[in-house]
Enzyme design. Structure first.
Site, PDB file in Angstrom:
ATOM      1  N   ASN A  58      59.931 -29.236  25.290  1.00  0.00           N
ATOM      2  CA  ASN A  58      58.931 -29.075  24.217  1.00  0.00           C
ATOM      3  C   ASN A  58      59.416 -29.592  22.853  1.00  0.00           C
ATOM      4  O   ASN A  58      58.606 -29.820  21.953  1.00  0.00           O
ATOM      5  CB  ASN A  58      58.483 -27.610  24.076  1.00  0.00           C
ATOM      6  CG  ASN A  58      57.564 -27.141  25.184  1.00  0.00           C
ATOM      7  OD1 ASN A  58      57.530 -25.959  25.523  1.00  0.00           O
ATOM      8  ND2 ASN A  58      56.794 -28.051  25.775  1.00  0.00           N
ATOM      9  N   ASP A  62      50.103 -21.834  29.953  1.00  0.00           N
ATOM     10  CA  ASP A  62      49.698 -23.208  29.671  1.00  0.00           C
ATOM     11  C   ASP A  62      48.224 -23.270  29.228  1.00  0.00           C
ATOM     12  O   ASP A  62      47.423 -22.415  29.615  1.00  0.00           O
ATOM     13  CB  ASP A  62      49.895 -24.043  30.953  1.00  0.00           C
ATOM     14  CG  ASP A  62      49.878 -25.533  30.672  1.00  0.00           C
ATOM     15  OD1 ASP A  62      49.915 -25.929  29.495  1.00  0.00           O
ATOM     16  OD2 ASP A  62      49.818 -26.308  31.645  1.00  0.00           O
TER      17      ASP A  62
HETATM   18  C1  FPP Z   1      51.586 -24.536  26.625  1.00  0.00           C
HETATM   19  O1  FPP Z   1      50.326 -24.921  26.181  1.00  0.00           O
HETATM   20  C2  FPP Z   1      52.159 -23.551  25.737  1.00  0.00           C
HETATM   21  C3  FPP Z   1      53.304 -23.707  25.039  1.00  0.00           C
HETATM   22  C4  FPP Z   1      54.126 -24.921  25.065  1.00  0.00           C
HETATM   23  C5  FPP Z   1      53.794 -22.657  24.140  1.00  0.00           C
HETATM   24  C6  FPP Z   1      53.529 -21.283  24.592  1.00  0.00           C
HETATM   25  C7  FPP Z   1      53.372 -20.446  23.404  1.00  0.00           C
HETATM   26  C8  FPP Z   1      52.509 -19.430  23.261  1.00  0.00           C
HETATM   27  C9  FPP Z   1      51.678 -18.899  24.321  1.00  0.00           C
HETATM   28  C10 FPP Z   1      52.324 -18.774  21.951  1.00  0.00           C
HETATM   29  C11 FPP Z   1      53.527 -18.195  21.395  1.00  0.00           C
HETATM   30  C12 FPP Z   1      54.346 -17.410  22.357  1.00  0.00           C
HETATM   31  C13 FPP Z   1      54.872 -16.257  22.068  1.00  0.00           C
HETATM   32  C14 FPP Z   1      55.795 -15.571  23.024  1.00  0.00           C
HETATM   33  C15 FPP Z   1      54.566 -15.624  20.814  1.00  0.00           C
HETATM   34  P1  FPP Z   1      50.117 -26.446  25.792  1.00  0.00           P
HETATM   35  O2  FPP Z   1      50.344 -26.586  24.354  1.00  0.00           O
HETATM   36  O3  FPP Z   1      51.004 -27.288  26.664  1.00  0.00           O
HETATM   37  O4  FPP Z   1      48.624 -26.652  26.175  1.00  0.00           O
HETATM   38  P2  FPP Z   1      47.972 -28.008  26.705  1.00  0.00           P
HETATM   39  O5  FPP Z   1      48.688 -28.373  27.987  1.00  0.00           O
HETATM   40  O6  FPP Z   1      46.558 -27.634  26.929  1.00  0.00           O
HETATM   41  O7  FPP Z   1      48.163 -29.020  25.622  1.00  0.00           O
END
Ligand code: FPP
Length: 250
Positions: free
Chosen positions: A67, A19
């Site tokens: 998501n 996250d």
């Molecule tokens: C949460 O951060 C992350 C995600 C919803 C996606 C996770 C994806 C990755 C780490 C990159 C791609 C993954 C792979 C396996 C290549 P957020 O967007 O919710 O962050 P925030 O809460 O700060 O907005």
């Protein structure tokens, strides 16, 4: 020098809720998509770090069923990033004898992402040195529903008996049927919730929450999480005295 205690056991299976990509990007004045790109770089280095430390299974929460409600441009960018990641990592995974799995409603992913994923899963299915599982379009609640449907179908056909159902038998219908329960679940970026990730499988997991955003998470942070795990006493419903008598509890 690593803070991991060499005399204590390390988690066999770690699950990570990656996250904070968006908040990291905002702090840097970058787009959320750049945050995810940087997050993918962290993912690569943490896979290596887990292998170095000797963790056998890593499960990454890469895209939740919830998501899909994000802006379309972000969802599309995440799917592209995943395709790119899977295609680029495939060589390394194969070279390192890593088996890739996916949990979640994979058939609902966009065609290209699903194809890249299924092909990588197929090509690595006989690898047995290490295990990487991607949770994609994943929801623990959907997982339970899918398991109940599959079990009920078997019960109606007469191949399973309702009266014999117990946890061990039911867990064979979960997406995670051939991987062990996570010993440690890490969530980055300060939130202290599971957000529908491995709810059934984490019944006895230890939890580690850190303020660090995923793009800033390093091997050193991972080692701190493992060291924290090593300081816990896992009792599985027993008393502390009973656990002390069990050598395997270290
Ligand atoms: C949460 O951060 C992350 C995600 C919803 C996606 C996770 C994806 C990755 C780490 C990159 C791609 C993954 C792979 C396996 C290549 P957020 O967007 O919710 O962050 P925030 O809460 O700060 O907005």
């Amino acid at each position: 020098m690593s803070v991991i205690n060499p005399d204590k056991s390390i988690p066999r299976h770690i699950g990570i809720i990656m996250d904070g990509n968006g908040r990291w990007a905002k702090q840097q004045g970058l787009s959320r998509i750049k945050g995810h790109r940087q997050g993918a770089e962290t993912t690569r280095s943490i896979i290596d770090a887990c292998q170095d430390i000797g963790i056998e299974h890593l499960t990454l929460y890469a895209f939740s069923a919830e998501n899909w409600n994000r802006p379309e441009t972000e969802v599309n960018a995440l799917m592209e990033l995943l395709e790119f990641f899977i295609e680029k990592e495939l060589k390394t995974l194969s070279k390192k004898n890593v088996r890739l799995r996916a949990i979640g409603r994979i058939d609902e992913l966009p065609n290209r992402t699903r194809k890249a994923l299924k092909s990588a899963i197929e090509k690595t299915k006989n690898n047995d040195s290490w295990n990487l599982t991607l949770a994609l379009n994943y929801s623990s609640r959907d997982e339970v529903i899918d398991a109940v449907k599959a079990f009920s179908t078997a019960a109606v056909k007469g191949t399973r008996k309702i009266e014999n159902l117990d946890w061990e038998r039911f867990s064979k219908y979960l997406y995670t049927k051939d991987i062990p329960d996570p010993d440690l679940i890490i969530r980055t970026s300060g939130e202290t919730r599971l957000s529908n990730f491995l709810l059934m499988q984490s019944a006895y997991s230890e939890f580690y929450f850190t303020q660090t955003h995923w793009p800033d998470f390093t091997k050193t942070h991972l080692e701190e999480a493992v060291a924290s795990y090593q300081r816990r006493e896992r009792r599985f419903g027993l008393t502390g005295e009973q656990i002390e008598k069990t050598p395997a509890s270290t």
